[in-house]
Design an enzyme around this catalytic site. Structure first.
Site, PDB file in Angstrom:
ATOM      1  N   LYS A   1      19.729 -43.611   0.220  1.00 50.51           N
ATOM      2  CA  LYS A   1      20.211 -44.750   1.016  1.00 50.51           C
ATOM      3  C   LYS A   1      21.112 -45.675   0.211  1.00 50.51           C
ATOM      4  O   LYS A   1      22.172 -46.072   0.672  1.00 50.51           O
ATOM      5  CB  LYS A   1      19.035 -45.599   1.538  1.00 50.51           C
ATOM      6  CG  LYS A   1      18.100 -44.896   2.476  1.00 50.51           C
ATOM      7  CD  LYS A   1      17.000 -45.847   2.925  1.00 50.51           C
ATOM      8  CE  LYS A   1      16.205 -46.432   1.767  1.00 50.51           C
ATOM      9  NZ  LYS A   1      15.205 -45.518   1.179  1.00 50.51           N
TER      10      LYS A   1
ATOM     11  N   ARG B   1      11.367 -52.636   7.200  1.00 51.33           N
ATOM     12  CA  ARG B   1      10.548 -51.577   6.627  1.00 51.33           C
ATOM     13  C   ARG B   1       9.199 -51.457   7.313  1.00 51.33           C
ATOM     14  O   ARG B   1       8.384 -50.634   6.923  1.00 51.33           O
ATOM     15  CB  ARG B   1      10.322 -51.884   5.158  1.00 51.33           C
ATOM     16  CG  ARG B   1      10.630 -50.713   4.233  1.00 51.33           C
ATOM     17  CD  ARG B   1      10.487 -51.234   2.819  1.00 51.33           C
ATOM     18  NE  ARG B   1      10.613 -50.237   1.803  1.00 51.33           N
ATOM     19  CZ  ARG B   1      11.716 -50.012   1.099  1.00 51.33           C
ATOM     20  NH1 ARG B   1      12.824 -50.661   1.380  1.00 51.33           N
ATOM     21  NH2 ARG B   1      11.712 -49.135   0.128  1.00 51.33           N
TER      22      ARG B   1
ATOM     23  N   ARG C   1      15.563 -39.536 -11.351  1.00 56.72           N
ATOM     24  CA  ARG C   1      16.044 -40.895 -11.526  1.00 56.72           C
ATOM     25  C   ARG C   1      15.142 -41.656 -12.502  1.00 56.72           C
ATOM     26  O   ARG C   1      15.616 -42.458 -13.307  1.00 56.72           O
ATOM     27  CB  ARG C   1      16.061 -41.615 -10.166  1.00 56.72           C
ATOM     28  CG  ARG C   1      16.649 -43.009 -10.246  1.00 56.72           C
ATOM     29  CD  ARG C   1      16.814 -43.632  -8.878  1.00 56.72           C
ATOM     30  NE  ARG C   1      15.550 -44.069  -8.327  1.00 56.72           N
ATOM     31  CZ  ARG C   1      15.395 -44.508  -7.069  1.00 56.72           C
ATOM     32  NH1 ARG C   1      16.413 -44.521  -6.245  1.00 56.72           N
ATOM     33  NH2 ARG C   1      14.227 -44.910  -6.649  1.00 56.72           N
TER      34      ARG C   1
ATOM     35  N   ARG D   1      13.157 -46.806 -13.779  1.00 59.66           N
ATOM     36  CA  ARG D   1      12.706 -47.854 -12.858  1.00 59.66           C
ATOM     37  C   ARG D   1      11.183 -47.889 -12.899  1.00 59.66           C
ATOM     38  O   ARG D   1      10.532 -46.855 -12.849  1.00 59.66           O
ATOM     39  CB  ARG D   1      13.196 -47.513 -11.437  1.00 59.66           C
ATOM     40  CG  ARG D   1      13.900 -48.667 -10.781  1.00 59.66           C
ATOM     41  CD  ARG D   1      14.489 -48.263  -9.460  1.00 59.66           C
ATOM     42  NE  ARG D   1      13.499 -48.224  -8.400  1.00 59.66           N
ATOM     43  CZ  ARG D   1      13.824 -48.089  -7.121  1.00 59.66           C
ATOM     44  NH1 ARG D   1      15.096 -47.978  -6.769  1.00 59.66           N
ATOM     45  NH2 ARG D   1      12.899 -48.061  -6.209  1.00 59.66           N
TER      46      ARG D   1
ATOM     47  N   ARG E   1       4.714 -44.383  -2.663  1.00 57.59           N
ATOM     48  CA  ARG E   1       5.811 -44.942  -1.866  1.00 57.59           C
ATOM     49  C   ARG E   1       6.159 -44.042  -0.681  1.00 57.59           C
ATOM     50  O   ARG E   1       6.501 -44.518   0.401  1.00 57.59           O
ATOM     51  CB  ARG E   1       7.038 -45.180  -2.747  1.00 57.59           C
ATOM     52  CG  ARG E   1       6.923 -46.496  -3.516  1.00 57.59           C
ATOM     53  CD  ARG E   1       7.824 -46.555  -4.721  1.00 57.59           C
ATOM     54  NE  ARG E   1       9.206 -46.301  -4.400  1.00 57.59           N
ATOM     55  CZ  ARG E   1      10.066 -45.733  -5.246  1.00 57.59           C
ATOM     56  NH1 ARG E   1       9.679 -45.346  -6.449  1.00 57.59           N
ATOM     57  NH2 ARG E   1      11.301 -45.563  -4.891  1.00 57.59           N
TER      58      ARG E   1
HETATM   59  P1  ADP Z   1      13.289 -46.957  -2.304  1.00 56.98           P
HETATM   60  O1  ADP Z   1      14.347 -46.834  -1.260  1.00 56.98           O
HETATM   61  O2  ADP Z   1      13.481 -46.013  -3.433  1.00 56.98           O
HETATM   62  O3  ADP Z   1      11.897 -46.944  -1.749  1.00 56.98           O
HETATM   63  P2  ADP Z   1      13.965 -49.778  -2.651  1.00 56.98           P
HETATM   64  O4  ADP Z   1      14.858 -50.143  -3.767  1.00 56.98           O
HETATM   65  O5  ADP Z   1      14.502 -49.849  -1.268  1.00 56.98           O
HETATM   66  O6  ADP Z   1      13.396 -48.347  -3.016  1.00 56.98           O
HETATM   67  O7  ADP Z   1      12.654 -50.715  -2.690  1.00 56.98           O
HETATM   68  C1  ADP Z   1      11.857 -50.813  -3.839  1.00 56.98           C
HETATM   69  C2  ADP Z   1      10.616 -51.636  -3.546  1.00 56.98           C
HETATM   70  O8  ADP Z   1      10.990 -52.959  -3.128  1.00 56.98           O
HETATM   71  C3  ADP Z   1       9.709 -51.125  -2.414  1.00 56.98           C
HETATM   72  O9  ADP Z   1       8.817 -50.121  -2.847  1.00 56.98           O
HETATM   73  C4  ADP Z   1       9.009 -52.424  -1.993  1.00 56.98           C
HETATM   74  O10 ADP Z   1       7.956 -52.756  -2.878  1.00 56.98           O
HETATM   75  C5  ADP Z   1      10.090 -53.473  -2.147  1.00 56.98           C
HETATM   76  N1  ADP Z   1      10.816 -53.688  -0.867  1.00 56.98           N
HETATM   77  C6  ADP Z   1      12.108 -53.376  -0.605  1.00 56.98           C
HETATM   78  N2  ADP Z   1      12.431 -53.701   0.663  1.00 56.98           N
HETATM   79  C7  ADP Z   1      11.314 -54.208   1.234  1.00 56.98           C
HETATM   80  C8  ADP Z   1      10.976 -54.702   2.521  1.00 56.98           C
HETATM   81  N3  ADP Z   1      11.869 -54.712   3.528  1.00 56.98           N
HETATM   82  N4  ADP Z   1       9.717 -55.151   2.749  1.00 56.98           N
HETATM   83  C9  ADP Z   1       8.814 -55.138   1.775  1.00 56.98           C
HETATM   84  N5  ADP Z   1       9.045 -54.676   0.544  1.00 56.98           N
HETATM   85  C10 ADP Z   1      10.266 -54.211   0.260  1.00 56.98           C
END
Ligand code: ADP
Length: 187
Positions: free
Chosen positions: A14, A89, A128, A134, A145
């Site tokens: 994404k 989310r 990654r 990360r 996740r």
């Molecule tokens: P990925 O797409 O690899 O899961 P992201 O960079 O989108 O990773 O998100 C990393 C972390 O940030 C998530 O696992 C969560 O803890 C937090 N996060 C991101 N967006 C949200 C959201 N909309 N609501 C709650 N937590 C979020």
């Protein structure tokens, strides 16, 4: 057609695609994950609030996330469109986003659903982890996740499906190939 969401499991690509698509369309790519990581790096109050949840692979509480997104979408560069990556989310965030947008008579035009199978996702995320380190990319947290995605995020898709907004795009293949597919899906 310039208020867009990109949704998909962790590792689907994404973030990579959001940046490329947003550039093509001259709209900002807004990634909640990136905003959180930046705040953690700068040791802000928001970063401190979010860190433990992120490191465990859980969602940051809606109260924190919603406020952050509301503020970001109020900024000038987002007034003529945006590509949101990582938000909403869960179903409650869908309703919050509806509220935020309706206050300025806006709505989402299209939802891109980027898909890939689980084995590929785990492989990409482990790759990654090795490259970028990360803190939420360890194997246990990755699996968690993916589970959080299935349990909390996948249920929101039916809301957008009922509204007829979803375009599903295959996330497997070369990065540029996937970008082309997404641009096609937006025509
Ligand atoms: P990925 O797409 O690899 O899961 P992201 O960079 O989108 O990773 O998100 C990393 C972390 O940030 C998530 O696992 C969560 O803890 C937090 N996060 C991101 N967006 C949200 C959201 N909309 N609501 C709650 N937590 C979020």
């Amino acid at each position: 057609m310039n208020r867009l969401l990109i949704i998909g499991p962790p590792g689907a690509g994404k973030g990579t695609q959001a940046v490329k698509i947003a550039e093509k369309l001259s709209i900002p790519a807004i990634s909640t994950g990136d905003i959180f990581r930046q705040n953690i790096k700068e040791e802000t109050e928001l970063g401190r609030e979010a860190k433990s949840y992120i490191d465990a692979g859980n969602l940051v509480p809606d109260s924190v996330t919603n406020k952050m997104v509301r503020a970001r979408l109020a900024e000038q560069d987002a007034q003529n469109g945006f590509l949101l990556d990582g938000y909403p989310r869960n179903p409650a965030q869908v309703h919050e986003l509806d509220d935020i947008l309706s206050e300025s008579s806006q709505k989402i035009d299209r939802v891109l659903l980027l898909v890939a199978d689980n084995d590929e996702l785990v492989q990409r995320l482990l790759g990654r982890a090795a490259e970028q380190g990360r803190t939420d990319d360890t194997e246990d947290v990755i699996r968690h996740r993916l589970k959080v995605y299935e349990e909390e995020t996948a249920p929101l898709l039916s809301i957008y499906r009922d509204r007829g907004l979803i375009k599903e795009v295959n996330g497997l293949g070369e990065i540029d190939e996937v970008t082309e597919r997404i641009l096609d899906a937006l025509k």
